[in-house]
Design a protein around this motif. Structure first.
Motif, PDB file in Angstrom:
ATOM      1  N   ALA A 118       0.831  -1.212   0.000  1.00  7.19           N
ATOM      2  CA  ALA A 118       0.000   0.000   0.000  1.00  7.19           C
ATOM      3  C   ALA A 118       0.863   1.259   0.000  1.00  7.19           C
ATOM      4  N   LEU A 119       1.895   1.299   0.856  1.00  5.71           N
ATOM      5  CA  LEU A 119       2.762   2.479   0.947  1.00  5.71           C
ATOM      6  C   LEU A 119       3.575   2.687  -0.331  1.00  5.71           C
ATOM      7  N   SER A 120       3.828   1.623  -1.080  1.00  5.57           N
ATOM      8  CA  SER A 120       4.563   1.765  -2.337  1.00  5.57           C
ATOM      9  C   SER A 120       3.718   2.432  -3.412  1.00  5.57           C
ATOM     10  N   ILE A 121       2.411   2.516  -3.171  1.00  4.99           N
ATOM     11  CA  ILE A 121       1.495   3.128  -4.140  1.00  4.99           C
ATOM     12  C   ILE A 121       1.202   4.579  -3.779  1.00  4.99           C
ATOM     13  N   GLU A 122       0.937   4.845  -2.481  1.00  3.16           N
ATOM     14  CA  GLU A 122       0.642   6.206  -2.042  1.00  3.16           C
ATOM     15  C   GLU A 122       0.651   6.265  -0.518  1.00  3.16           C
ATOM     16  N   PRO A 123       0.664   7.485   0.067  1.00  4.10           N
ATOM     17  CA  PRO A 123       0.502   7.598   1.517  1.00  4.10           C
ATOM     18  C   PRO A 123      -0.754   6.857   1.962  1.00  4.10           C
ATOM     19  N   THR A 124      -0.658   6.142   3.076  1.00  2.37           N
ATOM     20  CA  THR A 124      -1.686   5.169   3.444  1.00  2.37           C
ATOM     21  C   THR A 124      -2.209   5.428   4.850  1.00  2.37           C
ATOM     22  N   ASP A 125      -3.530   5.404   4.987  1.00  5.58           N
ATOM     23  CA  ASP A 125      -4.148   5.554   6.292  1.00  5.58           C
ATOM     24  C   ASP A 125      -4.112   4.218   7.030  1.00  5.58           C
ATOM     25  N   GLY A 126      -4.069   4.274   8.352  1.00  2.00           N
ATOM     26  CA  GLY A 126      -4.035   3.056   9.158  1.00  2.00           C
ATOM     27  C   GLY A 126      -5.402   2.488   9.482  1.00  2.00           C
ATOM     28  N   SER A 127      -6.435   2.897   8.761  1.00  2.00           N
ATOM     29  CA  SER A 127      -7.798   2.471   9.063  1.00  2.00           C
ATOM     30  C   SER A 127      -8.011   0.969   8.908  1.00  2.00           C
ATOM     31  N   PHE A 128      -7.159   0.291   8.153  1.00  2.00           N
ATOM     32  CA  PHE A 128      -7.302  -1.151   7.949  1.00  2.00           C
ATOM     33  C   PHE A 128      -6.728  -1.952   9.118  1.00  2.00           C
ATOM     34  N   LEU A 129      -6.050  -1.280  10.031  1.00  2.00           N
ATOM     35  CA  LEU A 129      -5.440  -1.931  11.187  1.00  2.00           C
ATOM     36  C   LEU A 129      -6.429  -1.982  12.345  1.00  2.00           C
ATOM     37  N   ALA A 130      -6.391  -3.050  13.125  1.00  2.00           N
ATOM     38  CA  ALA A 130      -7.383  -3.272  14.179  1.00  2.00           C
ATOM     39  C   ALA A 130      -7.289  -2.214  15.271  1.00  2.00           C
ATOM     40  N   GLY A 131      -8.442  -1.805  15.776  1.00  2.00           N
ATOM     41  CA  GLY A 131      -8.501  -0.837  16.863  1.00  2.00           C
ATOM     42  C   GLY A 131      -8.193   0.573  16.394  1.00  2.00           C
ATOM     43  N   ILE A 132      -7.619   1.369  17.274  1.00  2.00           N
ATOM     44  CA  ILE A 132      -7.142   2.713  16.951  1.00  2.00           C
ATOM     45  C   ILE A 132      -5.621   2.675  17.051  1.00  2.00           C
ATOM     46  N   VAL A 133      -4.947   3.183  16.025  1.00  2.00           N
ATOM     47  CA  VAL A 133      -3.489   3.076  15.985  1.00  2.00           C
ATOM     48  C   VAL A 133      -2.858   4.422  15.679  1.00  2.00           C
ATOM     49  N   ALA A 134      -1.585   4.539  16.071  1.00  2.00           N
ATOM     50  CA  ALA A 134      -0.726   5.615  15.589  1.00  2.00           C
ATOM     51  C   ALA A 134       0.125   5.016  14.484  1.00  2.00           C
ATOM     52  N   PHE A 135       0.100   5.639  13.306  1.00  3.56           N
ATOM     53  CA  PHE A 135       0.697   5.012  12.122  1.00  3.56           C
ATOM     54  C   PHE A 135       1.393   6.052  11.270  1.00  3.56           C
ATOM     55  N   ASP A 136       2.573   5.710  10.792  1.00  3.99           N
ATOM     56  CA  ASP A 136       3.323   6.554   9.860  1.00  3.99           C
ATOM     57  C   ASP A 136       2.778   6.312   8.456  1.00  3.99           C
ATOM     58  N   HIS A 137       1.992   7.269   7.958  1.00  8.06           N
ATOM     59  CA  HIS A 137       1.299   7.108   6.686  1.00  8.06           C
ATOM     60  C   HIS A 137       2.190   7.288   5.468  1.00  8.06           C
ATOM     61  N   LEU A 138       3.434   7.720   5.690  1.00  9.35           N
ATOM     62  CA  LEU A 138       4.346   7.935   4.561  1.00  9.35           C
ATOM     63  C   LEU A 138       5.345   6.800   4.384  1.00  9.35           C
ATOM     64  N   GLN A 139       5.927   6.326   5.488  1.00 13.82           N
ATOM     65  CA  GLN A 139       6.961   5.301   5.377  1.00 13.82           C
ATOM     66  C   GLN A 139       6.719   4.067   6.235  1.00 13.82           C
ATOM     67  N   GLY A 140       5.710   4.084   7.053  1.00  9.95           N
ATOM     68  CA  GLY A 140       5.417   2.931   7.878  1.00  9.95           C
ATOM     69  C   GLY A 140       6.385   2.707   9.017  1.00  9.95           C
ATOM     70  N   LYS A 141       7.121   3.746   9.414  1.00 15.03           N
ATOM     71  CA  LYS A 141       8.128   3.594  10.469  1.00 15.03           C
ATOM     72  C   LYS A 141       7.511   3.473  11.858  1.00 15.03           C
ATOM     73  N   ARG A 142       6.322   3.995  12.031  1.00 14.83           N
ATOM     74  CA  ARG A 142       5.664   3.956  13.346  1.00 14.83           C
ATOM     75  C   ARG A 142       4.347   3.203  13.221  1.00 14.83           C
ATOM     76  N   LEU A 143       4.153   2.216  14.085  1.00 10.93           N
ATOM     77  CA  LEU A 143       2.874   1.529  14.190  1.00 10.93           C
ATOM     78  C   LEU A 143       2.678   1.146  15.649  1.00 10.93           C
TER      79      LEU A 143
END
Length: 292
Positions: A118-143
């Motif tokens: 997903a991140l290789s295509i565009e900035p990605t929201d973490g809405s597909f991840l279970a619960g409520i998360v803090a997520f790095d939408h550009l590089q995926g460095k934080r989850l």
């Protein structure tokens, strides 16, 4: 094999910005979805679609390539999410496509792989991840999984226009503006995290409001000041969130029965502000609806 997957959209984010040099957002998934169906048959030689966007086509191509699958597929998308508003419509389409196509060719779901594609295509929201998360939408460095919440009613308004996510994140002044608001974003983050941990919806609303205000320097939202004035006198309003790179404003409400009254007051005070829908903030995560 035929597989249908749904992924929720969002009303922007509860918090978004940069802390310690890492971009992130706290997810704000809502009870509105994109539904993707992928059919794989050995007779198919190409990928066919029902006017599916290029991003979903790219998603299925990248997924098939990863698993060395050289067959075709039929893909259809039925989405209730608006484009260019901050509802994470592209993320929902892309992620649901990756999951459905993975299952359709008999492979197992790998969240890390889904995130990478997903991140290789565009900035990605973490809405597909279970619960409520803090997520790095550009590089995926934080989850960071922050926890689960009880549903929170939300009135969603649209100030108009559209925002292209790729262009927004490519802005030359974005890094500087995010640096200037880092202190407020950090405070907002801590408020929302505490609110989730102890089950206090009002703390979640306070953190979202703080992040919304700090984002005015990045992407200005008209009407926000007047909505804040109303929130100060209406105890039923928990807080205000925004699509930090979109056109949405969300009003978090204490309970469903107060929604109509608050909506009526907002319409009376701000008749030009377009009310899109009343729904609820939910826990994120994809769902597999059909698999055969």
């Amino acid at each position: 094999m035929k597989v249908t997957v749904k992924v929720p959209g969002t009303c922007g984010e509860l918090v978004q910005g940069v802390i310690d040099g890492t971009n992130f957002h706290i997810t704000c998934p809502i009870d509105i979805y994109s539904y993707v169906t992928v059919i794989v048959d050995e007779r198919f030689k190409e990928i066919k679609s029902n006017q599916v966007g290029n991003k979903a086509i790219t998603a299925i191509q990248k997924t098939f390539s990863y698993f060395n699958y050289d067959g075709g597929a039929e893909i259809s998308i039925n989405s209730d999410l608006l484009r260019g508003k901050g509802m994470a419509s592209s993320t929902a389409d892309i992620v649901a496509t990756i999951i459905a196509s993975t299952l359709a060719i008999g492979e197992r779901i790998d969240i890390k792989l889904i995130t990478e594609i997903a991140l290789s295509i565009e900035p990605t929201d973490g809405s597909f991840l279970a619960g409520i998360v803090a997520f790095d939408h550009l590089q995926g460095k934080r989850l960071i999984k922050l926890g689960e919440i009880d549903p929170i009613p939300i009135l969603i308004f649209d100030i108009g226009g559209q925002v292209d996510t790729l262009n927004f994140n490519a802005r030359s002044n974005l890094a500087r503006l995010n640096l200037l608001r880092e202190r407020e974003v950090d405070r907002a983050y801590k408020l929302v995290v505490e609110g989730i941990q102890i089950g206090d919806k009002r703390l979640i609303g306070q953190g979202a409001t703080l992040s919304s205000l700090s984002n005015q320097a990045v992407l200005f939202k008209p009407y926000l000041t007047k909505l804040l004035e109303l929130a100060k006198v209406e105890d039923a309003i928990l807080g205000i969130n925004v699509a930090h790179s979109g056109t949405l404003i969300g009003i978090l409400v204490n309970n469903q029965k107060d929604s109509l009254e608050i909506l009526s007051k907002i319409k009376s005070n701000l008749p030009r502000l377009n009310h899109l829908i009343t729904t609820k903030i939910i826990n994120g995560g994809y769902q597999i609806l059909k698999e055969r």
